[in-house]
Design a protein around this motif. Structure first.
Motif, PDB file in Angstrom:
ATOM      1  N   LYS A   1       0.846  -1.186   0.000  1.00  0.00           N
ATOM      2  CA  LYS A   1       0.000   0.000   0.000  1.00  0.00           C
ATOM      3  C   LYS A   1       0.884   1.238   0.000  1.00  0.00           C
ATOM      4  CE  LYS A   1      -0.529  -0.055   5.066  1.00  0.00           C
ATOM      5  NZ  LYS A   1      -1.488  -0.004   6.190  1.00  0.00           N
ATOM      6  N   LEU A   2       0.414   2.283  -0.672  1.00  0.00           N
ATOM      7  CA  LEU A   2       1.226   3.474  -0.870  1.00  0.00           C
ATOM      8  C   LEU A   2       1.419   4.259   0.423  1.00  0.00           C
ATOM      9  CD1 LEU A   2       2.716   5.321  -2.873  1.00  0.00           C
ATOM     10  CD2 LEU A   2       0.532   6.487  -3.288  1.00  0.00           C
ATOM     11  N   TRP A   3       0.349   4.456   1.174  1.00  0.00           N
ATOM     12  CA  TRP A   3       0.424   5.295   2.367  1.00  0.00           C
ATOM     13  C   TRP A   3       0.924   4.490   3.565  1.00  0.00           C
ATOM     14  CZ3 TRP A   3       0.608  10.220   3.459  1.00  0.00           C
ATOM     15  CH2 TRP A   3       0.424  10.639   4.780  1.00  0.00           C
ATOM     16  N   LEU A   4       2.071   4.913   4.103  1.00  0.00           N
ATOM     17  CA  LEU A   4       2.661   4.220   5.239  1.00  0.00           C
ATOM     18  C   LEU A   4       2.840   5.147   6.439  1.00  0.00           C
ATOM     19  CD1 LEU A   4       5.385   2.106   3.365  1.00  0.00           C
ATOM     20  CD2 LEU A   4       3.148   1.343   4.176  1.00  0.00           C
ATOM     21  N   GLY A   5       2.168   6.286   6.417  1.00  0.00           N
ATOM     22  CA  GLY A   5       2.217   7.184   7.562  1.00  0.00           C
ATOM     23  C   GLY A   5       2.840   8.529   7.248  1.00  0.00           C
ATOM     24  N   MET A   6       2.630   9.483   8.149  1.00  0.00           N
ATOM     25  CA  MET A   6       3.118  10.839   7.947  1.00  0.00           C
ATOM     26  C   MET A   6       4.643  10.904   7.961  1.00  0.00           C
ATOM     27  SD  MET A   6       0.868  13.081   7.246  1.00  0.00           S
ATOM     28  CE  MET A   6       1.888  14.521   7.551  1.00  0.00           C
ATOM     29  N   ARG A   7       5.275  10.110   8.815  1.00  0.00           N
ATOM     30  CA  ARG A   7       6.740  10.140   8.871  1.00  0.00           C
ATOM     31  C   ARG A   7       7.332   9.730   7.530  1.00  0.00           C
ATOM     32  NH1 ARG A   7      10.985   6.687   9.636  1.00  0.00           N
ATOM     33  NH2 ARG A   7      12.811   7.543  10.738  1.00  0.00           N
TER      34      ARG A   7
ATOM     35  N   SER B   1      13.689   0.452   7.764  1.00  0.00           N
ATOM     36  CA  SER B   1      12.754  -0.308   8.611  1.00  0.00           C
ATOM     37  C   SER B   1      11.579  -0.919   7.841  1.00  0.00           C
ATOM     38  CB  SER B   1      12.205   0.612   9.708  1.00  0.00           C
ATOM     39  OG  SER B   1      11.560   1.735   9.143  1.00  0.00           O
ATOM     40  N   PHE B   2      11.682  -1.019   6.507  1.00  0.00           N
ATOM     41  CA  PHE B   2      10.562  -1.530   5.720  1.00  0.00           C
ATOM     42  C   PHE B   2      10.918  -2.832   5.003  1.00  0.00           C
ATOM     43  CE2 PHE B   2       9.453   2.960   6.100  1.00  0.00           C
ATOM     44  CZ  PHE B   2       8.099   2.895   6.379  1.00  0.00           C
ATOM     45  N   ASP B   3       9.891  -3.669   4.760  1.00  0.00           N
ATOM     46  CA  ASP B   3      10.078  -4.876   3.964  1.00  0.00           C
ATOM     47  C   ASP B   3      10.015  -4.493   2.481  1.00  0.00           C
ATOM     48  OD1 ASP B   3       7.425  -4.301   3.546  1.00  0.00           O
ATOM     49  OD2 ASP B   3       6.655  -6.054   4.624  1.00  0.00           O
ATOM     50  N   LEU B   4      10.019  -5.486   1.591  1.00  0.00           N
ATOM     51  CA  LEU B   4      10.046  -5.225   0.151  1.00  0.00           C
ATOM     52  C   LEU B   4       8.874  -4.357  -0.284  1.00  0.00           C
ATOM     53  CD1 LEU B   4      11.209  -5.674  -2.681  1.00  0.00           C
ATOM     54  CD2 LEU B   4       9.862  -7.792  -2.803  1.00  0.00           C
ATOM     55  N   GLU B   5       7.651  -4.695   0.183  1.00  0.00           N
ATOM     56  CA  GLU B   5       6.479  -3.917  -0.208  1.00  0.00           C
ATOM     57  C   GLU B   5       6.619  -2.458   0.238  1.00  0.00           C
ATOM     58  OE1 GLU B   5       6.462  -6.743   1.363  1.00  0.00           O
ATOM     59  OE2 GLU B   5       5.427  -8.185   0.071  1.00  0.00           O
ATOM     60  N   GLY B   6       7.148  -2.273   1.451  1.00  0.00           N
ATOM     61  CA  GLY B   6       7.350  -0.919   1.954  1.00  0.00           C
ATOM     62  C   GLY B   6       8.405  -0.168   1.171  1.00  0.00           C
ATOM     63  N   LYS B   7       9.460  -0.864   0.767  1.00  0.00           N
ATOM     64  CA  LYS B   7      10.516  -0.219  -0.017  1.00  0.00           C
ATOM     65  C   LYS B   7       9.977   0.256  -1.369  1.00  0.00           C
ATOM     66  CE  LYS B   7      14.591  -2.522   1.959  1.00  0.00           C
ATOM     67  NZ  LYS B   7      13.971  -2.948   3.210  1.00  0.00           N
ATOM     68  N   ILE B   8       9.142  -0.577  -2.008  1.00  0.00           N
ATOM     69  CA  ILE B   8       8.542  -0.182  -3.286  1.00  0.00           C
ATOM     70  C   ILE B   8       7.604   0.998  -3.080  1.00  0.00           C
ATOM     71  CG2 ILE B   8       7.017  -0.930  -5.160  1.00  0.00           C
ATOM     72  CD1 ILE B   8       8.108  -3.757  -4.755  1.00  0.00           C
ATOM     73  N   ALA B   9       6.821   0.963  -1.990  1.00  0.00           N
ATOM     74  CA  ALA B   9       5.915   2.069  -1.678  1.00  0.00           C
ATOM     75  C   ALA B   9       6.694   3.357  -1.458  1.00  0.00           C
ATOM     76  CB  ALA B   9       5.087   1.742  -0.435  1.00  0.00           C
TER      77      ALA B   9
END
Length: 303
Positions: free
Chosen positions: A62-68, A179-187
């Motif tokens: 998912k694209l949105w991972l928080g304000m930070r 601090s992100f996994d693959l999905e988070g890195k792509i996001a």
């Protein structure tokens, strides 16, 4: 998939190596596209978005991972826009090889961060790297500086300015991706690309430049630039960067200017003298010294 999700130190460095080699093709695409410096920066980011969104969809992220995450991505977008704009303009003024070599003085930005923020011990290599780099820079540019054209001098200044923005971008990206996994890195890459597209588009408009592209061939070069150098290369680097220390990242990214200089010679028939070549070798050696100036303790930190 485990290697991608959790590559470990060795595979992380291999991923960064592959990414750096692909990015070395960047200045080739910029020159062959035939568009302006600011426009090529915009299209690199804009044309990368569909591929990044497709990757995000396929991995279920998912694209949105928080304000930070959003705030750091915005800062990365600002640094990346300034990096690409200065670098592309220097490529058009002094050529792909020289512009990329000077831009990779970014290693000293990473070294300064390691020393002053991470409190890495200052080593003899780092101390030697600074005067050696100045000697190399003089042989490349200083010998002919007084007789050089205004465009050449401006190109050198822009390329050295690129080093600051490039180093800052690498550090911000590392902080973003750790601090992100693959999905988070792509996001995160998607978010950075969105912000960079918007900011670089505003730069095109604000500078009075144009978004026009000469023809189909130019579109193909721009598309290759976006997919190969922005999506694939930076995805590989983003995966590996979280498990590699900043100075090691700087060392591996040295492959980019070395590759760009080779492409400049073989594709664009870059003219060079023995003095210039000596300066290039000395400069790359200085960047190597700066990149490997880690204390034993830092070499063991792999994230």
């Amino acid at each position: 998939m485990n290697i991608i999700q959790n590559p470990g130190p060795v595979y992380s460095q291999l991923l960064i190596v592959t990414g750096a080699l692909l990015i070395s093709l960047s200045p080739v695409f910029v020159v062959l596209s035939g568009v302006s410096a600011t426009s090529s920066a915009f299209y690199r980011m804009a044309l990368s978005l569909p591929a990044l969104f497709l990757l995000l969809f396929l991995t279920g992220g998912k694209l949105w991972l928080g304000m930070r995450q959003c705030g750091i991505a915005l800062l990365a977008g600002i640094f990346y826009t300034l990096d690409l704009t200065c670098w592309h303009q220097s490529i058009l003024l002094i050529g792909p090889g020289l512009a990329t070599i000077l831009g990779n003085f970014q290693v000293f930005v990473l070294a300064a961060f390691s020393v002053f923020v991470l409190h890495t011990r200052v080593t003899l290599r780092l101390i030697l790297a600074i005067p050696v780099s100045i000697i190399g820079l003089y042989l490349i540019c200083g010998v002919q500086w007084s007789a050089a054209s205004d465009d050449f001098q401006l190109g050198v200044i822009l390329a050295l300015t690129t080093a600051f923005w490039y180093g800052g971008y690498v550090l911000i990206l590392r902080m973003l991706q750790t601090s992100f996994d693959l999905e988070g890195k792509i996001a995160n890459l998607c978010m950075v690309s969105i912000f960079t597209t918007i900011i670089s588009g505003l730069v095109v408009i604000g500078s009075g430049d144009t978004f026009s592209v000469p023809g189909v061939g130019s579109w193909l070069y721009l598309a290759g630039y976006a997919v190969i150098c922005q999506v694939i290369a930076w995805l590989l680097i983003s995966i590996g960067i979280a498990h590699t220390t900043p100075i090691k990242v700087g060392l591996i990214l040295l492959l980019q200017p070395a590759g760009a200089f080779i492409w400049d010679i073989f594709i664009f028939r870059l003219p060079f003298t023995s003095v210039t070549l000596l300066g290039v070798v000395i400069t790359l050696g200085a960047i190597y010294l700066g990149s490997t100036s880690t204390s034993p303790g830092e070499r063991s930190e792999t994230g």
